[in-house]
Scaffold this motif. Structure first.
Motif, PDB file in Angstrom:
ATOM      1  N   GLN A 285       6.645  16.189  11.920  1.00  0.00           N
ATOM      2  CA  GLN A 285       6.966  17.598  12.078  1.00  0.00           C
ATOM      3  C   GLN A 285       7.833  18.090  10.923  1.00  0.00           C
ATOM      4  OE1 GLN A 285       8.830  17.776  15.909  1.00  0.00           O
ATOM      5  NE2 GLN A 285       6.942  17.379  17.044  1.00  0.00           N
ATOM      6  N   THR A 286       8.706  17.215  10.415  1.00  0.00           N
ATOM      7  CA  THR A 286       9.597  17.582   9.313  1.00  0.00           C
ATOM      8  C   THR A 286       8.881  17.539   7.959  1.00  0.00           C
ATOM      9  OG1 THR A 286      11.489  16.696  10.523  1.00  0.00           O
ATOM     10  CG2 THR A 286      11.772  17.034   8.158  1.00  0.00           C
ATOM     11  N   LEU A 287       8.166  16.454   7.707  1.00  0.00           N
ATOM     12  CA  LEU A 287       7.553  16.258   6.396  1.00  0.00           C
ATOM     13  C   LEU A 287       6.190  16.920   6.270  1.00  0.00           C
ATOM     14  CD1 LEU A 287       8.305  12.469   5.733  1.00  0.00           C
ATOM     15  CD2 LEU A 287       9.707  14.468   5.158  1.00  0.00           C
ATOM     16  N   GLY A 288       5.490  17.050   7.399  1.00  0.00           N
ATOM     17  CA  GLY A 288       4.095  17.464   7.333  1.00  0.00           C
ATOM     18  C   GLY A 288       3.218  16.301   6.895  1.00  0.00           C
ATOM     19  N   GLU A 289       1.952  16.428   7.152  1.00  0.00           N
ATOM     20  CA  GLU A 289       1.030  15.340   6.795  1.00  0.00           C
ATOM     21  C   GLU A 289       0.961  15.150   5.283  1.00  0.00           C
ATOM     22  OE1 GLU A 289      -2.592  16.236   8.843  1.00  0.00           O
ATOM     23  OE2 GLU A 289      -1.627  16.143  10.812  1.00  0.00           O
ATOM     24  N   GLU A 290       1.007  16.232   4.527  1.00  0.00           N
ATOM     25  CA  GLU A 290       0.998  16.103   3.072  1.00  0.00           C
ATOM     26  C   GLU A 290       2.277  15.434   2.575  1.00  0.00           C
ATOM     27  OE1 GLU A 290      -1.455  16.583   0.858  1.00  0.00           O
ATOM     28  OE2 GLU A 290      -2.613  16.795   2.700  1.00  0.00           O
ATOM     29  N   GLY A 291       3.403  15.769   3.203  1.00  0.00           N
ATOM     30  CA  GLY A 291       4.648  15.126   2.824  1.00  0.00           C
ATOM     31  C   GLY A 291       4.625  13.635   3.084  1.00  0.00           C
ATOM     32  N   TRP A 292       4.011  13.248   4.214  1.00  0.00           N
ATOM     33  CA  TRP A 292       3.940  11.820   4.520  1.00  0.00           C
ATOM     34  C   TRP A 292       3.121  11.068   3.484  1.00  0.00           C
ATOM     35  CZ3 TRP A 292       6.538   8.394   7.108  1.00  0.00           C
ATOM     36  CH2 TRP A 292       5.989   7.113   7.254  1.00  0.00           C
ATOM     37  N   ARG A 293       2.148  11.698   2.889  1.00  0.00           N
ATOM     38  CA  ARG A 293       1.331  11.030   1.865  1.00  0.00           C
ATOM     39  C   ARG A 293       2.163  10.613   0.658  1.00  0.00           C
ATOM     40  NH1 ARG A 293      -4.194  11.718   2.858  1.00  0.00           N
ATOM     41  NH2 ARG A 293      -4.679  13.376   4.346  1.00  0.00           N
TER      42      ARG A 293
ATOM     43  N   MET B 222       0.854  -1.187   0.000  1.00  0.00           N
ATOM     44  CA  MET B 222       0.000   0.000   0.000  1.00  0.00           C
ATOM     45  C   MET B 222       0.887   1.233   0.000  1.00  0.00           C
ATOM     46  SD  MET B 222      -3.064   1.026   2.617  1.00  0.00           S
ATOM     47  CE  MET B 222      -2.012   0.983   4.058  1.00  0.00           C
ATOM     48  N   SER B 223       0.627   2.221  -0.865  1.00  0.00           N
ATOM     49  CA  SER B 223       1.374   3.465  -0.948  1.00  0.00           C
ATOM     50  C   SER B 223       0.560   4.586  -0.366  1.00  0.00           C
ATOM     51  CB  SER B 223       1.713   3.761  -2.415  1.00  0.00           C
ATOM     52  OG  SER B 223       2.246   5.052  -2.551  1.00  0.00           O
ATOM     53  N   TRP B 224       1.275   5.627   0.078  1.00  0.00           N
ATOM     54  CA  TRP B 224       0.594   6.771   0.654  1.00  0.00           C
ATOM     55  C   TRP B 224       0.545   7.937  -0.326  1.00  0.00           C
ATOM     56  CZ3 TRP B 224      -2.183   5.196   4.310  1.00  0.00           C
ATOM     57  CH2 TRP B 224      -1.725   4.201   5.154  1.00  0.00           C
ATOM     58  N   THR B 225       0.633   7.665  -1.622  1.00  0.00           N
ATOM     59  CA  THR B 225       0.503   8.720  -2.602  1.00  0.00           C
ATOM     60  C   THR B 225      -0.952   9.104  -2.759  1.00  0.00           C
ATOM     61  OG1 THR B 225       0.281   7.132  -4.391  1.00  0.00           O
ATOM     62  CG2 THR B 225       2.507   7.858  -3.876  1.00  0.00           C
ATOM     63  N   ARG B 226      -1.174  10.308  -3.281  1.00  0.00           N
ATOM     64  CA  ARG B 226      -2.548  10.756  -3.530  1.00  0.00           C
ATOM     65  C   ARG B 226      -3.246   9.799  -4.480  1.00  0.00           C
ATOM     66  NH1 ARG B 226      -3.673  15.941  -2.002  1.00  0.00           N
ATOM     67  NH2 ARG B 226      -1.923  17.228  -1.384  1.00  0.00           N
ATOM     68  N   ARG B 227      -2.478   9.309  -5.470  1.00  0.00           N
ATOM     69  CA  ARG B 227      -3.068   8.453  -6.489  1.00  0.00           C
ATOM     70  C   ARG B 227      -3.694   7.209  -5.893  1.00  0.00           C
ATOM     71  NH1 ARG B 227      -0.045   5.005  -9.988  1.00  0.00           N
ATOM     72  NH2 ARG B 227       1.778   5.820  -8.932  1.00  0.00           N
ATOM     73  N   HIS B 228      -3.136   6.751  -4.752  1.00  0.00           N
ATOM     74  CA  HIS B 228      -3.633   5.516  -4.148  1.00  0.00           C
ATOM     75  C   HIS B 228      -4.388   5.768  -2.849  1.00  0.00           C
ATOM     76  CE1 HIS B 228      -0.153   3.452  -6.425  1.00  0.00           C
ATOM     77  NE2 HIS B 228      -1.268   3.391  -7.119  1.00  0.00           N
ATOM     78  N   ALA B 229      -4.782   7.001  -2.614  1.00  0.00           N
ATOM     79  CA  ALA B 229      -5.418   7.340  -1.335  1.00  0.00           C
ATOM     80  C   ALA B 229      -6.688   6.540  -1.107  1.00  0.00           C
ATOM     81  CB  ALA B 229      -5.715   8.836  -1.280  1.00  0.00           C
ATOM     82  N   LEU B 230      -7.538   6.421  -2.133  1.00  0.00           N
ATOM     83  CA  LEU B 230      -8.790   5.683  -1.954  1.00  0.00           C
ATOM     84  C   LEU B 230      -8.524   4.206  -1.714  1.00  0.00           C
ATOM     85  CD1 LEU B 230     -11.051   7.357  -4.663  1.00  0.00           C
ATOM     86  CD2 LEU B 230     -11.149   7.640  -2.184  1.00  0.00           C
ATOM     87  N   ALA B 231      -7.572   3.654  -2.456  1.00  0.00           N
ATOM     88  CA  ALA B 231      -7.247   2.239  -2.251  1.00  0.00           C
ATOM     89  C   ALA B 231      -6.679   2.007  -0.869  1.00  0.00           C
ATOM     90  CB  ALA B 231      -6.244   1.777  -3.321  1.00  0.00           C
TER      91      ALA B 231
ATOM     92  N   ASP C 180      14.363  13.594   6.316  1.00  0.00           N
ATOM     93  CA  ASP C 180      14.315  14.988   5.894  1.00  0.00           C
ATOM     94  C   ASP C 180      13.342  15.239   4.754  1.00  0.00           C
ATOM     95  OD1 ASP C 180      16.222  15.648   7.792  1.00  0.00           O
ATOM     96  OD2 ASP C 180      17.893  15.301   6.418  1.00  0.00           O
ATOM     97  N   THR C 181      13.114  14.216   3.928  1.00  0.00           N
ATOM     98  CA  THR C 181      12.223  14.349   2.784  1.00  0.00           C
ATOM     99  C   THR C 181      11.399  13.076   2.637  1.00  0.00           C
ATOM    100  OG1 THR C 181      13.792  13.381   1.207  1.00  0.00           O
ATOM    101  CG2 THR C 181      13.924  15.779   1.580  1.00  0.00           C
ATOM    102  N   ALA C 182      10.344  13.147   1.833  1.00  0.00           N
ATOM    103  CA  ALA C 182       9.534  11.955   1.575  1.00  0.00           C
ATOM    104  C   ALA C 182      10.375  10.886   0.886  1.00  0.00           C
ATOM    105  CB  ALA C 182       8.315  12.326   0.729  1.00  0.00           C
ATOM    106  N   ALA C 183      11.262  11.307  -0.012  1.00  0.00           N
ATOM    107  CA  ALA C 183      12.120  10.340  -0.698  1.00  0.00           C
ATOM    108  C   ALA C 183      13.055   9.646   0.294  1.00  0.00           C
ATOM    109  CB  ALA C 183      12.927  11.043  -1.783  1.00  0.00           C
TER     110      ALA C 183
END
Length: 317
Positions: free
Chosen positions: A159-167, A1-10, A121-124
């Motif tokens: 705190q570093t990535l933010g919730e959007e970054g974690w997605r 399971m990925s946390w990208t927007r594209r797979h949010a519903l899945a 430090d980053t999502a990557a």
């Protein structure tokens, strides 16, 4: 399971499905202790960093010493702790090498282990960290919910990535227990993770100057209820906290009160009926939250842990 927007519903659908199946597959009750494997010569001991209390006998031990790891895990098992959440700072770090020692030692004692992702430090970068840990998570001692290995994430990452970054973080297949610090944050972050936990409980207990037991029971009940139908619900207990010798400013303090604080928080956690009780901590000596035996407190909290784990684990249906 990925946390990208594209797979949010899945991801949301998978989480809903897991909610029903994880308990059926025996996620069960567990008692897990946050564990720090960074200690060693010139690493996190005086004079490198001051500590509040002193390990029993004054032994400033090396976390990469197999005999030390064996002793610690024996003590955990004897106290009824079922597993540990090992602080992890990346491949090649001292905590990474400690984790390699912990897993086979835990297996020998019937314990489970998982990692606590402390920084990214980053999502990557977080995606690379998860990929590196997933290889280790094949070990049979790694904590699992169903078929999925468990990973805890510290609040610093959010705190570093933010919730959007974690997605945007790619999850190779972990059951991820994310951070949340109050019931409102639980509700907001529930779609991001499989389960949630609080680590820094001292920011709550710092204000409970009177009737700590009453306030703890009320807060702990609200905290567990906020997690609703999550596949796993958690509650955190701690014996005390004081890091004023390390950090300037108005810091939260949770006095031990001769062991009463730990007992009252455990009582509140048991009454709230979570699936997992998390202990902060086994050996965070700098913040004075350790239950590992010390010169100052002996084995008081370790003995209390044994009594409370028997009560908590023995009450599961």
């Amino acid at each position: 399971m990925s946390w990208t927007r594209r797979h949010a519903l899945a991801a949301g659908a998978a989480a809903m499905a897991l909610t029903g199946c994880a308990r059926a597959q025996g996620a069960g009750r567990r008692v897990l202790a946050f564990y720090y494997g960074w200690y060693g010569p010139q690493a996190h001991w005086p004079p490198a960093e001051p500590i509040l209390n002193q390990p029993l006998g004054g032994e400033l031990y090396d976390s990469l010493d197999p005999a030390v790891v064996a002793r610690q895990l024996d003590q955990m098992a004897e106290a009824g702790i079922t597993g540990l959440i090992a602080s992890w700072w990346g491949p090649g770090d001292r905590t990474d090498r400690n984790l390699d020692l912990l897993l086979p030692a835990a297996a020998e004692r019937g314990l489970k282990a998982t990692a606590y992702l402390e920084q990214a430090d980053t999502a990557a970068a977080a995606s690379r960290q998860l990929a590196a840990l997933y290889g280790k998570a094949r070990h049979p001692a790694w904590l699992r919910v169903g078929e999925r290995p468990v990973l805890f994430v510290f609040d610093r990452v959010l705190q570093t990535l933010g919730e959007e970054g974690w997605r945007r973080v790619a999850n190779p297949g972990f059951f991820i227990v994310g951070p949340a610090n109050d019931p409102e944050e639980v509700r907001r972050r529930a779609p991001l993770f499989d389960a949630l936990h609080i680590y820094s409980l001292t920011f709550k207990t710092d204000g409970w100057r009177w009737l700590l037991g009453f306030q703890a029971r009320r807060w702990m009940r609200r905290w567990v209820e906020a997690q609703g139908d999550a596949a796993v619900t958690t509650a955190t207990v701690l014996p005390g906290f004081d890091d004023r010798h390390l950090r300037a400013g108005d810091r939260p303090v949770t006095p031990r009160r001769n062991g009463e604080t730990y007992d009252e928080l455990w009582q509140a956690a048991v009454a709230a009926q979570p699936d997992w009780v998390l202990i902060n901590s086994w050996n965070e000596w700098h913040e004075g939250s350790e239950i590992e035996p010390s010169d100052e407190n002996g084995a008081r909290e370790l003995n209390a842990t044994r009594a409370w784990t028997q009560r908590f684990l023995g009450s599961q249906s």
